[in-house]
Scaffold this active site. Structure first.
Site, PDB file in Angstrom:
ATOM      1  N   SER A  54     -20.198  23.977  -1.710  1.00 38.52           N
ATOM      2  CA  SER A  54     -19.958  22.502  -1.637  1.00 38.52           C
ATOM      3  C   SER A  54     -21.044  21.814  -1.880  1.00 38.52           C
ATOM      4  CB  SER A  54     -19.468  22.234  -0.372  1.00 38.52           C
ATOM      5  OG  SER A  54     -19.239  20.712  -0.069  1.00 38.52           O
ATOM      6  N   VAL A  59     -28.263  23.566   0.727  1.00 36.64           N
ATOM      7  CA  VAL A  59     -28.661  24.675  -0.452  1.00 36.64           C
ATOM      8  C   VAL A  59     -27.985  24.210  -1.836  1.00 36.64           C
ATOM      9  CG1 VAL A  59     -28.785  26.877  -1.184  1.00 36.64           C
ATOM     10  CG2 VAL A  59     -29.308  26.501   1.268  1.00 36.64           C
ATOM     11  N   CYS A  60     -26.767  23.868  -1.705  1.00 38.51           N
ATOM     12  CA  CYS A  60     -25.946  23.520  -2.802  1.00 38.51           C
ATOM     13  C   CYS A  60     -26.601  22.168  -3.447  1.00 38.51           C
ATOM     14  CB  CYS A  60     -24.516  23.225  -2.367  1.00 38.51           C
ATOM     15  SG  CYS A  60     -23.592  24.823  -1.925  1.00 38.51           S
ATOM     16  N   ALA A  61     -26.852  21.156  -2.641  1.00 34.44           N
ATOM     17  CA  ALA A  61     -27.571  19.975  -3.168  1.00 34.44           C
ATOM     18  C   ALA A  61     -28.818  20.334  -3.467  1.00 34.44           C
ATOM     19  CB  ALA A  61     -27.747  19.240  -1.853  1.00 34.44           C
TER      20      ALA A  61
END
Length: 168
Positions: A54, A59-61
């Site tokens: 997501s 971490v995804c950002a």
């Protein structure tokens, strides 16, 4: 091939169907503006394909921001980020972060990445964190599926593969 990885230290499973040397399957996903994305539209380019759970996690950002920044310095290289987030969330994130080069797409509607790549975490219904570098002919030249979903990918190794492909 069924594979056990971890999410916050807890064992989870994916299928992990793609390998280096395979042709990355042409998949359909939904762009931020709700139009369809098709991977084959980018044939002739080197494509960085990032998958993750997501955009609304740290971490995804970071992964999206980092690859967007790094890829902008290369010619004929595009970054595609894929999650099961709704297109509205992806659009909001990119607008807030000033991200213009990355192509963010959602697997929520067609579920092509989920079904073709085997990167769905069965227990969570989310995509795992992975990075693929696909050459101009659609062949996977680099693959990293993170053993711990919360870990960051090896950016340097992925970028090194892009540089190597551009020198051919």
């Amino acid at each position: 091939m069924k594979k056990t990885i971890s999410f916050k230290g807890k064992a989870v499973t994916i299928e992990d169907k793609l390998n280096i040397g395979d042709i990355f399957p042409n998949f359909i996903a939904v762009k931020k503006d709700l139009s369809d994305f098709r991977l084959d539209e980018y044939k002739g380019n080197i494509v960085v394909i990032n998958t993750f759970p997501s955009i609304d996690t740290g971490v995804c950002a970071l992964q999206t921001i980092r690859f967007n920044k790094e890829v902008s310095g290369f010619k004929d290289v595009v970054a595609v980020t894929v999650s099961k987030d709704l297109p509205f969330a992806l659009g909001r994130f990119c607008a807030a972060e000033g991200i213009e080069n990355a192509i963010t797409v959602s697997d929520y509607k067609y579920r092509d990445i989920e079904n073709l790549s085997g990167l769905l975490i069965k227990e969570l219904g989310l995509l795992t964190r992975a990075v693929f570098i696909v050459d101009e002919d659609g062949i996977i030249r680099y693959k990293e599926v993170l053993e711990e979903v919360g870990s960051e990918p090896n950016y340097e190794a992925a970028l090194s593969e892009i540089k190597k492909l551009q020198e051919r």
